[in-house]
Design a protein around this motif. Structure first.
Motif, PDB file in Angstrom:
ATOM      1  N   GLU A  43     -27.017 -36.987   2.403  1.00  0.00           N
ATOM      2  CA  GLU A  43     -26.467 -35.263   3.262  1.00  0.00           C
ATOM      3  C   GLU A  43     -25.095 -34.703   3.820  1.00  0.00           C
ATOM      4  O   GLU A  43     -24.224 -35.596   4.068  1.00  0.00           O
ATOM      5  CB  GLU A  43     -27.100 -35.452   4.895  1.00  0.00           C
ATOM      6  N   GLN A  47     -23.218 -31.943   8.478  1.00  0.00           N
ATOM      7  CA  GLN A  47     -24.295 -31.957   9.432  1.00  0.00           C
ATOM      8  C   GLN A  47     -24.436 -33.164  10.355  1.00  0.00           C
ATOM      9  O   GLN A  47     -24.930 -33.199  10.970  1.00  0.00           O
ATOM     10  CB  GLN A  47     -24.991 -31.171   8.633  1.00  0.00           C
ATOM     11  N   LYS A  48     -24.522 -33.884   9.171  1.00  0.00           N
ATOM     12  CA  LYS A  48     -25.189 -35.867   9.670  1.00  0.00           C
ATOM     13  C   LYS A  48     -24.289 -35.994  11.115  1.00  0.00           C
ATOM     14  O   LYS A  48     -24.539 -36.325  12.459  1.00  0.00           O
ATOM     15  CB  LYS A  48     -25.412 -36.513   8.937  1.00  0.00           C
ATOM     16  N   VAL A  50     -23.083 -33.928  13.182  1.00  0.00           N
ATOM     17  CA  VAL A  50     -23.041 -33.156  14.604  1.00  0.00           C
ATOM     18  C   VAL A  50     -24.230 -33.751  15.295  1.00  0.00           C
ATOM     19  O   VAL A  50     -24.313 -33.905  16.352  1.00  0.00           O
ATOM     20  CB  VAL A  50     -23.432 -31.978  13.831  1.00  0.00           C
ATOM     21  N   ARG A  51     -25.177 -33.986  14.340  1.00  0.00           N
ATOM     22  CA  ARG A  51     -26.887 -34.529  15.128  1.00  0.00           C
ATOM     23  C   ARG A  51     -26.607 -35.413  15.781  1.00  0.00           C
ATOM     24  O   ARG A  51     -26.886 -36.196  16.359  1.00  0.00           O
ATOM     25  CB  ARG A  51     -27.542 -34.314  13.984  1.00  0.00           C
ATOM     26  N   PHE A  52     -25.581 -36.778  14.817  1.00  0.00           N
ATOM     27  CA  PHE A  52     -25.334 -37.925  15.408  1.00  0.00           C
ATOM     28  C   PHE A  52     -24.750 -37.747  16.557  1.00  0.00           C
ATOM     29  O   PHE A  52     -25.170 -38.421  17.446  1.00  0.00           O
ATOM     30  CB  PHE A  52     -24.582 -38.564  14.198  1.00  0.00           C
ATOM     31  N   ARG A  54     -24.384 -35.913  18.784  1.00  0.00           N
ATOM     32  CA  ARG A  54     -25.237 -34.833  19.947  1.00  0.00           C
ATOM     33  C   ARG A  54     -26.086 -36.136  20.623  1.00  0.00           C
ATOM     34  O   ARG A  54     -27.027 -36.104  21.145  1.00  0.00           O
ATOM     35  CB  ARG A  54     -26.315 -33.164  19.053  1.00  0.00           C
ATOM     36  N   MET A  55     -26.022 -36.663  20.457  1.00  0.00           N
ATOM     37  CA  MET A  55     -27.168 -38.505  21.307  1.00  0.00           C
ATOM     38  C   MET A  55     -27.041 -38.398  22.309  1.00  0.00           C
ATOM     39  O   MET A  55     -25.615 -38.371  22.384  1.00  0.00           O
ATOM     40  CB  MET A  55     -27.753 -39.175  19.941  1.00  0.00           C
TER      41      MET A  55
END
Length: 161
Positions: A43, A47-48, A50-52, A54-55
């Motif tokens: 991926e 993007q990955k 940012v998601r990580f 945001r945890m």
């Protein structure tokens, strides 16, 4: 974190990110032959990442599991290719003091030329824990010039190398 991932991309190096509170979550970003950063799931890294990032965790801050995982990675137990890496911890450092055995492990890694950097967010951090790091930078959330001051601190470190 984004800047470090970008530098890793440019230098074709892997980047290992540990998110922590009282537990840890990890993410490895590594370059492929096409000079793109990819993850295990192929991926796009941004993007990955940012998601990580945001945890979020509920609870306090225990740096020990994250630092122990980082030292484990340095010693090749989990991550070949991190032997010559440095460690950066970003935290408010409102936490307990590090255990003596962990401080000893950090000192052993320093003797192998591993640098331990801290970026302290705020000004209420545990000074004993912060003192375990080679270089300490501060981002004072109450200072409207905090970004500029942080850049000046980083620039001084770069010049002194």
């Amino acid at each position: 974190i984004f800047a470090l991932a970008k530098i890793a991309l440019e230098e074709m190096r892997k980047c290992f990110v540990i998110s922590f509170s009282t537990d840890i979550e990890t993410m490895e970003i590594k370059p492929n032959e096409d000079m793109e950063m990819t993850s295990i799931h192929n991926e796009h890294y941004l993007q990955k990442l940012v998601r990580f990032l945001r945890m979020s965790f509920n609870g306090g801050t225990d740096a020990e599991p994250a630092l122990r995982k980082a030292i484990q990675m340095l010693n090749g137990n989990d991550g070949e290719g991190y032997k010559n890496a440095d460690i950066l911890m970003v935290s408010d450092f409102i936490m307990q003091e590090l255990s003596e055995d962990l401080v000893s492990s950090i000192e052993e890694e320093k003797e192998k030329n591993t640098a331990f950097y801290s970026l302290v967010i705020g000004e209420s951090g545990n000074q004993s824990t912060i003192a375990s790091f080679n270089h300490n930078w501060t981002y004072d959330t109450h200072d409207s010039n905090a970004g500029r001051h942080l850049i000046e601190q980083l620039h001084k470190c770069q010049i002194s190398k």
